[in-house]
Design an enzyme around this catalytic site. Structure first.
Site, short mmCIF file in Angstrom:
data_model
loop_
_atom_site.label_atom_id
_atom_site.label_comp_id
_atom_site.label_asym_id
_atom_site.label_seq_id
_atom_site.Cartn_x
_atom_site.Cartn_y
_atom_site.Cartn_z
N GLN A 124 0.85 -1.18 0.00
CA GLN A 124 0.00 0.00 0.00
C GLN A 124 0.90 1.24 0.00
O GLN A 124 1.70 1.42 0.90
CB GLN A 124 -0.83 -0.06 1.28
CG GLN A 124 -2.09 0.73 1.28
CD GLN A 124 -2.85 0.53 2.58
OE1 GLN A 124 -3.32 -0.57 2.87
NE2 GLN A 124 -2.93 1.57 3.37
N GLY A 125 0.75 2.07 -1.02
CA GLY A 125 1.53 3.32 -1.06
C GLY A 125 0.65 4.48 -0.67
O GLY A 125 0.20 5.26 -1.52
N SER A 127 0.82 6.31 3.06
CA SER A 127 1.48 7.27 3.95
C SER A 127 2.71 7.89 3.30
O SER A 127 3.36 7.26 2.46
CB SER A 127 1.92 6.59 5.24
OG SER A 127 0.82 6.09 5.93
N GLU A 246 -10.87 -4.36 5.94
CA GLU A 246 -10.66 -5.35 6.99
C GLU A 246 -11.85 -5.29 7.93
O GLU A 246 -12.20 -4.23 8.41
CB GLU A 246 -9.34 -5.04 7.71
CG GLU A 246 -8.74 -6.25 8.36
CD GLU A 246 -9.47 -6.67 9.62
OE1 GLU A 246 -9.86 -7.84 9.70
OE2 GLU A 246 -9.65 -5.81 10.49
N SER A 373 -3.41 5.87 14.69
CA SER A 373 -2.76 5.83 16.00
C SER A 373 -3.79 5.80 17.14
O SER A 373 -4.96 6.15 16.95
CB SER A 373 -1.85 7.04 16.16
OG SER A 373 -2.65 8.21 16.29
N GLU A 375 -4.12 7.82 19.40
CA GLU A 375 -4.66 9.16 19.61
C GLU A 375 -5.76 9.47 18.60
O GLU A 375 -6.77 10.10 18.95
CB GLU A 375 -3.53 10.20 19.51
CG GLU A 375 -2.57 10.18 20.69
CD GLU A 375 -1.67 8.95 20.75
OE1 GLU A 375 -1.42 8.32 19.69
OE2 GLU A 375 -1.21 8.59 21.84
#
Lengths: 397, 338
Positions: A124-125, A127, A246, A373, A375
């Site tokens: 997966q490209g 980030s 997913e 994340s 957060e």
């Protein structure tokens, strides 16, 4: 509709297969990354042949067409039998599949889906160094040109945190085709062959010695327009399909695996003669119940999905519960192991609860940082579930 | 068969969320009217014969409103009578208890000695609302027994506790001669009785904790949305939002475990003990955060924060403390993973 008897029949069928085909000693066979990749490829091929690799695919594919309840049974049994997780083929069977299935052209589907079953792997490209939690800020630039009479995109930029990109045949690539308007609007979705000239991959050396992720550098990479999924500038919507692929099975599976791996803590307690240490017993007891709660919430989450009553934020709760418990698990191991754990031991690729406690501890960050994340999950829980107000969008330094 | 959501709806109507700790006596009468004293009494004995899931749902709702009616010790007392193979007037007792007479199980240890002549002296701790009890179900060294509160050598002393939503008494025995007709079990039968009552008590207390924690979270979210500083609701600050998200996460995960244990008739005794430990820990964490996130108002008696915190702190001690339970769970898991 699958009734309970059918599910139990499936369960014993899967058990029978696992009894016969379980790759014994797969941990020992995963001490180097090359060996790990070999083990993964072999196990995937076995599961494809038996019809358990892609239960979530449509019924026209052998082994597809399974209900979520049936998928749950398959994953439960594989986890309980302590067989390897399908990591190398995860992006191809989930992310690439969902993208192709939901958004791609018939030609693209016909070309790529069968190849996934033959073992072609994807990465997966998404980030970038400047686009992590704020993915839509991505900058990797694609310019449309005509070369040799063919319409193409010429891509320049960098991608990072791409899981096992160094072994991938294909890449799900998000690029920026426009800087006009809101940042989401200028994003386009491409399918890139990793062997295209100008693509270079460099593995990221992680703190525990693993190389699970890689950087992808794109230097004047030429990608034909036919490799685009959806319209130009509409890639953000396609990316949502990728990310939603997913369906909660992973965390359920990981919960069961951590439950099973509590025996490693028990073994450690014995090894260090701490069986009578009341403080240790307390911490172990608290961990056991916390892991039980993780299994219960992951289970409930999937059941709600099966019933179609999932709510926004549910997945965030499962993820944060799991990552919190995983950290606690590894930390207890590091503490009990004492100085022993400060001597470097060989790591096992592709497993989170290995009993190499320092490595497990370091690896546990993958779950509090990757995939949204801790957060970001907290923001989702607070803002979208508990409906607390968002922070003002605009601010100046 | 009564549906679970009907039970929950009825409970929420009878005990609305905006009225915390409604008066005890009226609440007790209302609980009796709702049939909740008989929820776990088998149909053959004239009860509703409902399962653990139903009683868990009720205790959850009673925890949500910080109920002052002692439903948990009452249910456990009744279950001790149901389980008894030795009580002479079992049917009579069951009738009296389901009609509203109150014979609670004590919720803290008994520290008693048995003299050579068989009389018992010492203190049976944790008798909820002893003032309304006709008898107490006590675990003595000689087995479980019913101790009438007006018997010779029996005295009830109220203890001042921080939690204002409950009243706790010591049952003080001075040379009390146990009535053989009131024995609920002999020494051998006591362990079996304990194995039945323990999980019931732990499940009920876990439900009380999570109902209370859910209400405490809702109040906190509401307050943060209303309280303004720096020209904005303080709910907008991420530092506070993240703490609230953690409260929610821990409550929801523990609640998933609560329902999975409540629905699982095979759940082991220590699995449920571990649930109680976790739920009390979460309740304490949530109410601790609740006070901090409310700021100064959370420290005032006039605000309701402290009521949740005090109940959470008491729940930690009932039927086994956090440390004691975790230790037992750890020991058991260690033995199992040999």
């Amino acid at each position: 509709m699958t009734d309970n008897a059918d599910l139990e029949a499936l369960r014993s069928e899967v058990r029978g297969f696992l009894d016969a085909e379980k790759p014994a000693g797969w941990r020992d066979a995963s001490r180097t990354q090359e060996d790990f990749v070999q083990t993964q490829r072999g196990w995937f091929a076995k599961l494809v042949k038996a019809g358990y690799a892609i239960p979530h695919w449509p019924a026209e594919f052998p082994g597809g067409g399974r209900s979520l309840a049936e998928q749950k049974v398959i994953y439960e049994e594989i986890a309980k039998a302590d067989c390897p997780r399908l990591l190398l083929s995860f992006v191809s069977t989930y992310h690439a599949f969902a993208t192709l299935h939901e958004c791609a052209s018939e030609e693209q589907k016909a070309k790529y889906m069968p190849r996934i079953l033959e073992g072609e792997t994807w990465c997966q490209g998404f980030s970038e160094p400047g686009a992590g939690s704020d993915l839509a800020a991505l900058k990797c630039k694609a310019v449309r040109e005509v070369r040799d009479g063919q319409e193409v995109y010429v891509v320049n930029g960098q991608k990072v945190w791409s899981t096992m990109a160094q072994f991938a045949d294909m890449c799900l690539l998000l690029v920026r085709t426009s800087s006009e308007g809101v940042k989401q609007a200028g994003i386009t979705y491409l399918l890139m062959d990793m062997k295209t000239p100008g693509v270079s991959v460099s593995p990221i050396h992680q703190i525990q010695g693993d190389e699970e992720f890689a950087e992808i550098f794109l230097d004047n990479v030429v990608i034909p327009v036919e490799q685009r999924v959806g319209e130009e500038g509409k890639g953000w919507a396609v990316a949502q399909a990728t990310l939603a692929s997913e369906r909660g099975l992973t965390l359920m599976e990981l919960g069961y695996r951590m439950r099973g791996a509590l025996s490693r803590v028990a073994a450690l307690i014995r090894e260090h003669g701490r069986e009578q240490d009341r403080g240790v017993l307390r911490d172990f007891g608290a961990l056991v119940s916390e892991v039980d709660a993780v299994c219960a919430i992951a289970d409930q989450f999937l059941d709600n999905r099966i019933k179609g009553i999932e709510r926004i934020g549910d997945a965030s709760i499962v993820k944060n519960s799991y990552s919190r418990a995983l950290r606690a698990y590894a930390k207890l191991g590091v503490r009990l192991g004492g100085m022993d754990e400060q001597y470097v031991k060989p790591i096992t690729f592709g497993d989170l609860n290995t009993g190499n406690w320092m490595a497990d501890f370091m690896n546990s960050y993958a779950w509090t940082i990757a995939g949204g994340s801790e957060e970001v999950q907290r923001n989702i829980i607070a803002e979208r579930m508990l409906e607390m107000p968002r922070e003002p969008k605009h601010w100046t330094l | 068969m009564i549906e679970l959501n009907e039970l929950t709806d009825a409970a929420q109507k009878a005990f609305p969320a905006d009225k915390l700790s409604p008066a005890r006596d009226a609440s007790w009468e209302l609980t009796a009217e709702m049939g909740w004293l008989m929820v776990r009494l088998p149909e053959d004995d004239g009860g509703l014969g409902l399962d653990r899931e139903a009683s868990t749902a009720i205790h959850y709702e009673m925890g949500r409103v910080l109920s002052s009616a002692p439903l948990i010790p009452a249910q456990l007392g009744l279950q001790a009578v149901v389980e008894s193979k030795t009580l002479a007037d079992r049917a009579d007792w069951l009738e009296r208890l389901s009609a509203g007479e109150y014979a609670p199980l004590h919720m803290l240890p008994a520290k008693v000695e048995v003299a050579a002549n068989g009389t018992v002296s010492g203190t049976v701790g944790g008798v909820f609302d002893g003032d309304m009890a006709v008898a107490v179900v006590a675990m003595l060294p000689t087995g479980y027994t019913l101790i009438p509160t007006d018997a010779q050598g029996v005295e009830l002393t109220e203890r001042q506790i921080w939690d204002p939503s409950r009243r706790i008494f010591d049952l003080v025995l001075t040379g009390y001669a146990p009535d053989p007709a009131l024995m609920l079990s002999d020494v051998e039968g006591a362990a079996a009785m304990h194995d039945v009552l323990g999980p019931e008590a732990h499940l009920a207390l876990a439900a009380d904790c999570l109902g209370g924690a859910t209400a405490a979270l809702a109040m906190t979210v509401e307050y943060l949305g209303m309280r303004k500083q720096f020209d904005r609701p303080i709910a907008m600050f991420q530092a506070l939002k993240h703490r609230v998200a953690d409260m929610k996460t821990r409550i929801v995960a523990t609640e998933a475990l609560l329902w999975s244990r409540a629905r699982d008739p095979e759940a082991a005794r220590l699995q449920i003990a571990g649930l109680k430990a976790l739920a009390t820990d979460v309740y304490q964490f949530v109410t601790e955060e609740m006070i901090q996130l409310h700021g100064g108002i959370g420290l005032t008696e006039e605000h309701q924060c402290h009521l949740f915190m005090k109940r959470a702190m008491l729940n930690l001690q009932l039927c086994g403390s956090l440390d004691w339970l975790n230790e037992r769970v750890g020991q058991d898991a260690l033995a199992e993973m040999a």
